[in-house]
Design a protein around this motif. Structure first.
Motif, short mmCIF file in Angstrom:
data_model
loop_
_atom_site.label_atom_id
_atom_site.label_comp_id
_atom_site.label_asym_id
_atom_site.label_seq_id
_atom_site.Cartn_x
_atom_site.Cartn_y
_atom_site.Cartn_z
N ASP A 26 19.49 -9.74 49.82
CA ASP A 26 19.87 -11.04 49.75
C ASP A 26 19.14 -12.27 50.02
O ASP A 26 19.10 -12.78 48.90
CB ASP A 26 20.92 -10.95 51.59
N ASN A 27 18.01 -12.08 49.86
CA ASN A 27 17.27 -13.03 49.46
C ASN A 27 16.90 -13.36 48.12
O ASN A 27 16.29 -14.31 47.48
CB ASN A 27 15.58 -13.03 50.42
N ALA A 28 17.11 -12.00 47.60
CA ALA A 28 16.30 -12.05 46.53
C ALA A 28 17.64 -13.18 45.48
O ALA A 28 17.70 -13.45 44.54
CB ALA A 28 16.23 -11.09 45.74
N LYS A 29 18.90 -12.33 46.77
CA LYS A 29 20.34 -13.12 45.57
C LYS A 29 20.07 -15.13 45.59
O LYS A 29 20.61 -15.56 44.30
CB LYS A 29 21.36 -12.04 45.42
N LYS A 30 19.38 -15.15 46.61
CA LYS A 30 19.85 -16.65 46.86
C LYS A 30 18.10 -17.02 45.39
O LYS A 30 18.92 -18.43 45.76
CB LYS A 30 18.59 -16.87 48.49
N TYR A 31 17.51 -16.40 45.22
CA TYR A 31 16.60 -17.64 44.33
C TYR A 31 17.16 -17.36 42.89
O TYR A 31 17.66 -16.83 42.25
CB TYR A 31 14.81 -16.05 44.68
N ASN A 32 16.32 -18.43 42.31
CA ASN A 32 17.23 -18.67 41.07
C ASN A 32 15.30 -18.21 40.34
O ASN A 32 14.83 -19.29 40.14
CB ASN A 32 17.37 -20.11 40.71
N TYR A 33 15.34 -16.91 39.32
CA TYR A 33 14.25 -16.36 38.86
C TYR A 33 14.37 -17.00 37.42
O TYR A 33 12.76 -16.75 36.81
CB TYR A 33 14.18 -14.70 39.00
N ASN A 56 13.96 -18.81 34.27
CA ASN A 56 12.65 -20.04 33.86
C ASN A 56 12.63 -20.76 32.62
O ASN A 56 11.49 -20.78 31.70
CB ASN A 56 11.06 -19.56 34.64
N ARG A 57 13.38 -20.27 31.58
CA ARG A 57 13.36 -20.96 30.17
C ARG A 57 12.79 -21.92 30.18
O ARG A 57 12.16 -22.35 28.30
CB ARG A 57 15.04 -21.30 29.59
N GLN A 58 12.50 -22.89 30.56
CA GLN A 58 11.69 -24.47 30.50
C GLN A 58 10.51 -23.37 29.82
O GLN A 58 9.91 -24.02 29.38
CB GLN A 58 11.61 -25.04 31.29
N GLU A 59 10.34 -22.58 30.09
CA GLU A 59 8.53 -21.81 29.37
C GLU A 59 8.49 -22.35 28.50
O GLU A 59 7.33 -21.93 28.19
CB GLU A 59 8.55 -20.68 30.29
N VAL A 60 9.64 -21.83 27.94
CA VAL A 60 9.68 -21.98 26.21
C VAL A 60 8.67 -23.18 25.79
O VAL A 60 8.60 -23.09 24.49
CB VAL A 60 11.21 -21.58 25.68
N ASN A 61 9.54 -24.37 25.95
CA ASN A 61 9.06 -25.27 25.81
C ASN A 61 7.12 -25.50 25.92
O ASN A 61 7.10 -26.45 25.21
CB ASN A 61 9.28 -27.17 26.96
N LYS A 62 6.69 -25.11 26.55
CA LYS A 62 5.52 -25.33 26.15
C LYS A 62 4.91 -24.78 25.24
O LYS A 62 4.09 -25.05 24.44
CB LYS A 62 4.58 -24.49 27.39
N ILE A 72 9.03 -14.99 29.56
CA ILE A 72 10.15 -16.16 29.97
C ILE A 72 11.43 -15.17 30.08
O ILE A 72 11.91 -14.49 29.77
CB ILE A 72 10.18 -16.47 28.61
N LEU A 73 11.98 -15.48 31.59
CA LEU A 73 13.38 -14.56 31.73
C LEU A 73 15.03 -15.11 31.85
O LEU A 73 14.85 -16.84 32.33
CB LEU A 73 13.31 -14.63 33.23
N ASP A 74 15.58 -15.35 31.24
CA ASP A 74 17.05 -15.68 30.87
C ASP A 74 18.16 -14.95 32.39
O ASP A 74 18.86 -13.98 32.19
CB ASP A 74 17.76 -15.80 30.10
N PRO A 75 18.50 -15.64 33.69
CA PRO A 75 19.32 -14.38 34.34
C PRO A 75 20.50 -14.11 34.30
O PRO A 75 21.06 -12.91 34.06
CB PRO A 75 19.57 -15.03 35.23
N VAL A 125 6.48 -8.21 34.26
CA VAL A 125 8.42 -8.97 34.00
C VAL A 125 9.52 -7.64 34.84
O VAL A 125 10.66 -8.50 34.90
CB VAL A 125 8.31 -8.93 32.74
N THR A 126 9.46 -6.65 34.78
CA THR A 126 10.59 -5.66 35.47
C THR A 126 10.38 -6.07 37.22
O THR A 126 11.43 -5.39 37.43
CB THR A 126 9.60 -4.46 35.36
N VAL A 127 9.26 -6.38 38.05
CA VAL A 127 9.54 -6.52 39.14
C VAL A 127 11.08 -8.11 38.91
O VAL A 127 11.80 -7.63 40.31
CB VAL A 127 8.78 -6.71 39.93
N ARG A 128 10.41 -9.18 38.13
CA ARG A 128 11.15 -9.94 38.16
C ARG A 128 13.04 -9.82 37.91
O ARG A 128 14.27 -10.49 38.61
CB ARG A 128 10.96 -10.69 37.87
N GLU A 129 12.66 -9.30 37.01
CA GLU A 129 14.05 -8.32 36.43
C GLU A 129 14.91 -7.20 37.20
O GLU A 129 15.73 -7.99 38.08
CB GLU A 129 13.44 -7.15 35.49
N ALA A 130 14.20 -7.06 38.78
CA ALA A 130 14.85 -6.05 38.87
C ALA A 130 15.40 -7.29 40.31
O ALA A 130 16.60 -7.32 41.40
CB ALA A 130 14.00 -5.19 39.90
N GLN A 131 14.42 -7.77 40.79
CA GLN A 131 15.04 -9.12 42.16
C GLN A 131 16.50 -9.70 41.23
O GLN A 131 17.32 -10.54 41.91
CB GLN A 131 13.94 -9.82 42.12
#
Length: 258
Positions: free
Chosen positions: A236-243, A245-251, A63-66, A177-183
């Motif tokens: 530039d591409n990494a900055k465009k994405y919304n990584y 996924n706080r909705q995962e906590v609902n699972k 679960i990641l909160d940008p 998870v560190t890969v996503r955090e770096a992105q």
């Protein structure tokens, strides 16, 4: 050893490469109500061994909160530990000092890059059982001014923010998870082509996947250091994405409330 109405276990690694005691693990997994994995690839690798737990399994990603990550990245200035020098790249790797994370490969790659004349500092954040061996290797190769251990950090985000390239040199991963955090923090990311690598990023789009070897790491870092246009494209591409996924906590809530 836990008294609970429901018990959920998590799988964070690739079971196709882990050496395990199947009988011992079976006796632990069988008592759980649900088994969650951090990716479809992790789930499939687990089922190659424990296929009889199929009905217990589901995927709940890390679960990641940008917004939180970006806020934490500005908590302090990491320049004290990671000073920026002109024409020198700061590389950063975060993980447990163990075989899976391949810090030994990173040190070997570092040696080759130094010999080839590249200007960089490689900072390692983490802790683990291989720390003594890795530090001895750095001394033996006379790399103490190039490969620098910063130890365990409660908040690693300012260090990611302070780096120029984030490197994940792993032999295998579940989903780092560190890969996503770096992105999320807008960094060009290099990862090795471990079995689950393609679940981490889109090669050539928001990160770069290199061969899973010392030579692969060397070539990947050389590319990102020398090809400014490619490096900026990944950022530039990494900055465009919304990584996020706080909705995962609902699972998790749904499992608890079943």
């Amino acid at each position: 050893h836990t008294k609970a109405i429901k018990k959920i276990g998590w799988v964070h690694t690739d079971y196709t490469v882990e050496k395990i005691d199947e009988k011992y693990e079976y006796n632990n997994w069988k008592d759980l109500d649900y088994i969650a994995t951090v990716s479809d690839e992790c789930k499939n690798s687990f089922l190659t061994i424990f296929f009889f737990f199929f009905d217990k399994m589901l995927v709940i990603e890390n679960i990641l909160d940008p917004e939180f990550i970006r806020l934490q990245a500005y908590e302090f200035d990491a320049a004290i530990d990671m000073p920026k020098c002109d024409n020198t790249f700061n590389l950063c790797t975060i993980g447990r000092y163990c075989n899976a994370k391949a810090f030994d490969w990173a040190i070997d790659a570092c040696e080759i890059l130094v010999i080839k004349g590249y200007k960089f500092k490689w900072y390692a954040i983490g802790y683990g059982p291989a720390e003594k061996m890795l530090k001895e290797k750095i001394i033996e190769k006379q790399l103490t001014q190039y490969f620098i251990f910063l130890g365990k950090k409660t908040n690693p985000y300012p260090y990611i923010k302070a780096c120029d390239i984030y490197v994940q040199p792993s032999r295998y991963e579940g989903k780092a998870v560190t890969v996503r955090e770096a992105q999320i923090l807008g960094k060009p990311v290099l990862i090795t082509n471990f079995p689950t690598a393609k679940s981490q990023l889109y090669h050539g789009v928001d990160g770069h996947i290199c061969e899973c070897s010392v030579d692969g790491i060397v070539e990947g870092i050389k590319l990102l250091i020398t090809d400014t246009e490619y490096r900026e494209k990944l950022v530039d591409n990494a900055k465009k994405y919304n990584y996020g996924n706080r909705q995962e906590v609902n699972k998790i809530y749904r499992l608890i409330n079943r």
